[in-house]
Design a protein around this motif. Structure first.
Motif: not given
Length: 139
Positions: A8-15, A30-38, A56-65
């Motif tokens: 989920p967005a707002g939760i730091k990754a547990d490396w 791999g991973f996918a994130v939605a950033v500013d509608g992209q 790491e640059p996307f860890e604060m966004y919603d992501a699938i990994v």
């Protein structure tokens, strides 16, 4: 079996946990994130440090990994998840992008091209045509 995660967005990754997941599912990440509608899809990582540097640059966004444990198809970047439905033929630019990850085996999947994973076949044969007919079908 593969490891498919939603972060989920707002939760730091547990490396430490992500590294453990990759070590036990070492056939590509791999991973996918939605950033500013992209939709951003990055895949083909076979070393944790490469994955971490990219994610790491996307860890604060919603992501699938996804961490892959190959059961079908070659062990290469192309078979890593997520699969971006825009990468299959005939994807209209105006369609809402969709990234697909999967954990398990699609035992009934077509295997006409053995170098590809079962998930790739399901994306090509089922999900992509469905998405082409209605790009909002997964909402």
């Amino acid at each position: 079996m593969c490891l498919a995660l939603y972060k989920p967005a707002g939760i730091k990754a547990d490396w430490t946990k992500l590294q453990n997941g990759m070590e036990h599912n070492a056939d590509g990440a791999g991973f996918a994130v939605a950033v500013d509608g992209q939709l951003i899809v990055e895949k083909g990582f076979f070393k944790f440090e490469q994955f971490k540097m990219a994610f790491e640059p996307f860890e604060m966004y919603d992501a699938i990994v996804h961490f892959r444990m190959a059961t079908h198809g070659d062990k290469n970047k192309a078979n890593c998840h997520p699969f971006d439905l825009r990468d299959f033929a005939g994807a209209p630019a105006e369609h809402t992008p969709v990234a697909v990850i999967h954990n398990g085996i699609f035992s009934q999947a077509n295997d006409d091209q053995k170098q590809w994973s079962d998930t790739w076949h399901v994306c090509r044969d089922l999900l992509h045509p469905l998405w082409l007919s209605d790009d909002k079908c997964f909402e």
